[in-house]
Write a protein that holds these residues in place. Structure first.
Motif, short mmCIF file in Angstrom:
data_model
loop_
_atom_site.label_atom_id
_atom_site.label_comp_id
_atom_site.label_asym_id
_atom_site.label_seq_id
_atom_site.Cartn_x
_atom_site.Cartn_y
_atom_site.Cartn_z
N LEU A 147 -11.80 18.17 39.78
CA LEU A 147 -10.71 18.76 39.01
C LEU A 147 -10.02 17.65 38.24
CD1 LEU A 147 -8.96 21.45 38.65
CD2 LEU A 147 -7.50 20.50 40.40
N ILE A 148 -9.59 17.98 37.02
CA ILE A 148 -8.86 17.01 36.20
C ILE A 148 -7.46 17.55 35.93
CG2 ILE A 148 -8.75 15.82 33.97
CD1 ILE A 148 -11.84 16.03 33.88
N LEU A 149 -6.45 16.72 36.21
CA LEU A 149 -5.07 17.01 35.86
C LEU A 149 -4.77 16.19 34.62
CD1 LEU A 149 -3.50 16.79 39.42
CD2 LEU A 149 -4.24 18.83 38.20
N LEU A 206 3.44 9.75 40.61
CA LEU A 206 3.99 10.96 41.24
C LEU A 206 2.86 11.89 41.71
CD1 LEU A 206 6.41 12.91 41.86
CD2 LEU A 206 6.07 13.78 39.54
N LEU A 207 1.89 12.13 40.83
CA LEU A 207 0.78 13.02 41.19
C LEU A 207 -0.12 12.38 42.25
CD1 LEU A 207 0.00 14.43 37.65
CD2 LEU A 207 0.92 15.71 39.60
N THR A 208 -0.31 11.08 42.16
CA THR A 208 -1.12 10.38 43.17
C THR A 208 -0.44 10.48 44.53
OG1 THR A 208 -2.07 8.88 41.55
CG2 THR A 208 -2.08 8.14 43.84
N GLU A 209 0.87 10.31 44.55
CA GLU A 209 1.61 10.45 45.81
C GLU A 209 1.50 11.87 46.36
OE1 GLU A 209 6.25 10.28 46.93
OE2 GLU A 209 5.47 8.46 45.97
N LEU A 210 1.53 12.84 45.48
CA LEU A 210 1.46 14.24 45.88
C LEU A 210 0.10 14.59 46.50
CD1 LEU A 210 3.13 16.88 45.77
CD2 LEU A 210 2.15 17.29 43.51
N PHE A 211 -0.98 14.03 45.94
CA PHE A 211 -2.33 14.41 46.37
C PHE A 211 -3.10 13.33 47.11
CE2 PHE A 211 -1.58 17.18 42.65
CZ PHE A 211 -1.75 18.40 43.28
N GLY A 212 -2.61 12.11 47.11
CA GLY A 212 -3.38 10.97 47.60
C GLY A 212 -3.80 11.03 49.05
N THR A 213 -3.06 11.73 49.90
CA THR A 213 -3.46 11.82 51.30
C THR A 213 -4.43 12.98 51.54
OG1 THR A 213 -1.53 13.17 51.83
CG2 THR A 213 -1.31 10.78 52.11
N THR A 232 -12.45 15.16 44.65
CA THR A 232 -11.91 14.08 43.82
C THR A 232 -11.12 14.68 42.66
OG1 THR A 232 -13.80 12.67 44.35
CG2 THR A 232 -12.54 12.10 42.38
N LEU A 233 -9.92 14.15 42.45
CA LEU A 233 -9.09 14.54 41.33
C LEU A 233 -8.99 13.38 40.35
CD1 LEU A 233 -5.97 16.18 43.06
CD2 LEU A 233 -8.09 17.27 42.38
N LEU A 234 -9.12 13.68 39.07
CA LEU A 234 -8.86 12.70 38.03
C LEU A 234 -7.51 13.04 37.43
CD1 LEU A 234 -9.50 10.43 36.02
CD2 LEU A 234 -10.92 12.06 34.75
N ILE A 235 -6.58 12.09 37.54
CA ILE A 235 -5.22 12.27 37.01
C ILE A 235 -5.12 11.46 35.73
CG2 ILE A 235 -2.78 11.79 37.43
CD1 ILE A 235 -3.42 12.20 40.45
N VAL A 236 -4.79 12.15 34.63
CA VAL A 236 -4.74 11.50 33.32
C VAL A 236 -3.35 11.68 32.72
CG1 VAL A 236 -5.79 11.32 31.04
CG2 VAL A 236 -7.17 12.14 32.98
N ASP A 237 -2.66 10.57 32.54
CA ASP A 237 -1.34 10.59 31.92
C ASP A 237 -1.04 9.19 31.42
OD1 ASP A 237 1.60 10.72 31.51
OD2 ASP A 237 1.45 12.62 32.58
N ASP A 238 -0.47 9.08 30.23
CA ASP A 238 -0.15 7.76 29.68
C ASP A 238 1.09 7.16 30.35
OD1 ASP A 238 1.22 9.86 28.26
OD2 ASP A 238 1.92 8.35 26.85
N GLU A 239 1.88 7.96 31.03
CA GLU A 239 3.08 7.48 31.73
C GLU A 239 2.72 7.13 33.17
OE1 GLU A 239 6.17 6.99 30.53
OE2 GLU A 239 5.59 7.65 28.51
N LYS A 240 2.87 5.85 33.50
CA LYS A 240 2.53 5.38 34.85
C LYS A 240 3.28 6.15 35.92
CE LYS A 240 2.19 1.20 37.62
NZ LYS A 240 2.35 -0.25 37.65
N GLN A 241 4.55 6.44 35.69
CA GLN A 241 5.37 7.14 36.68
C GLN A 241 4.80 8.53 36.99
OE1 GLN A 241 7.68 5.43 38.22
NE2 GLN A 241 8.06 7.11 39.61
N ASN A 242 4.29 9.22 35.97
CA ASN A 242 3.69 10.54 36.20
C ASN A 242 2.41 10.43 37.02
OD1 ASN A 242 5.73 11.82 34.78
ND2 ASN A 242 4.62 11.71 32.84
N ARG A 243 1.59 9.41 36.71
CA ARG A 243 0.37 9.20 37.50
C ARG A 243 0.70 8.90 38.95
NH1 ARG A 243 -0.81 5.83 33.15
NH2 ARG A 243 -0.82 3.98 34.48
#
Length: 144
Positions: free
Chosen positions: A53-55, A22-29, A9-20
């Motif tokens: 892991l936390i990004l 992008l990273l979700t798309e990169l790792f989501g599968t 499980t990855l926790l993605i933390v960013d105040d910009e929705k677009q960055n979240r």
């Protein structure tokens, strides 16, 4: 060791929705993804879900990433979760500060997807090995 398609499980933390996104798309599968849009949410979700892991973005309103990392390291429940900063702050001093606080890596934006994938995979492999070693040590101590 290949850790693709595992239950990490990855926790993605960013105040910009677009960055979240992008990273979700990169790792989501490949990994289970949890998102947080600010530092307070990040701490709550880290304690609740105990991600592998936390990004973490550094520049966020209210509580920045450095403050989040300090809080994570103070809490026994979250202090061993590896944190990779992903940030627009690109000075050597910023990177040094992040690593000295306990981040395992520091990646500057704009990200290079192949590099981020490789670094996340490497840190998950290290965490997996560390967890296995800790479990072996616990088992050995219980046998004594």
């Amino acid at each position: 060791m290949n850790l693709i398609n595992t239950e990490f499980t990855l926790l993605i933390v960013d105040d910009e929705k677009q960055n979240r996104l992008l990273l979700t798309e990169l790792f989501g599968t490949t990994y289970k993804i949890i998102q947080a849009k600010n530092g307070v949410q990040a701490l709550e979700k880290a304690r609740q879900h105990r991600p592998d892991l936390i990004l973490l973005d550094v520049l966020m309103p209210e509580m920045d990433g450095m403050g989040v990392l300090r809080e994570l390291k103070r809490d026994d429940a979250t202090r061993l979760i590896p944190v990779i900063f992903i940030t627009a702050l690109d000075s050597a001093t910023d990177e040094e500060n992040g690593l000295n606080l306990g981040a395992v890596d520091y990646i500057t934006k704009p990200i290079k997807p192949a590099i981020v994938l490789a670094r996340v995979r490497a840190h998950l492999e290290l965490k997996h090995a560390r967890d296995r070693l800790a479990n072996q040590n616990e088992w050995l101590e219980s046998e004594v």
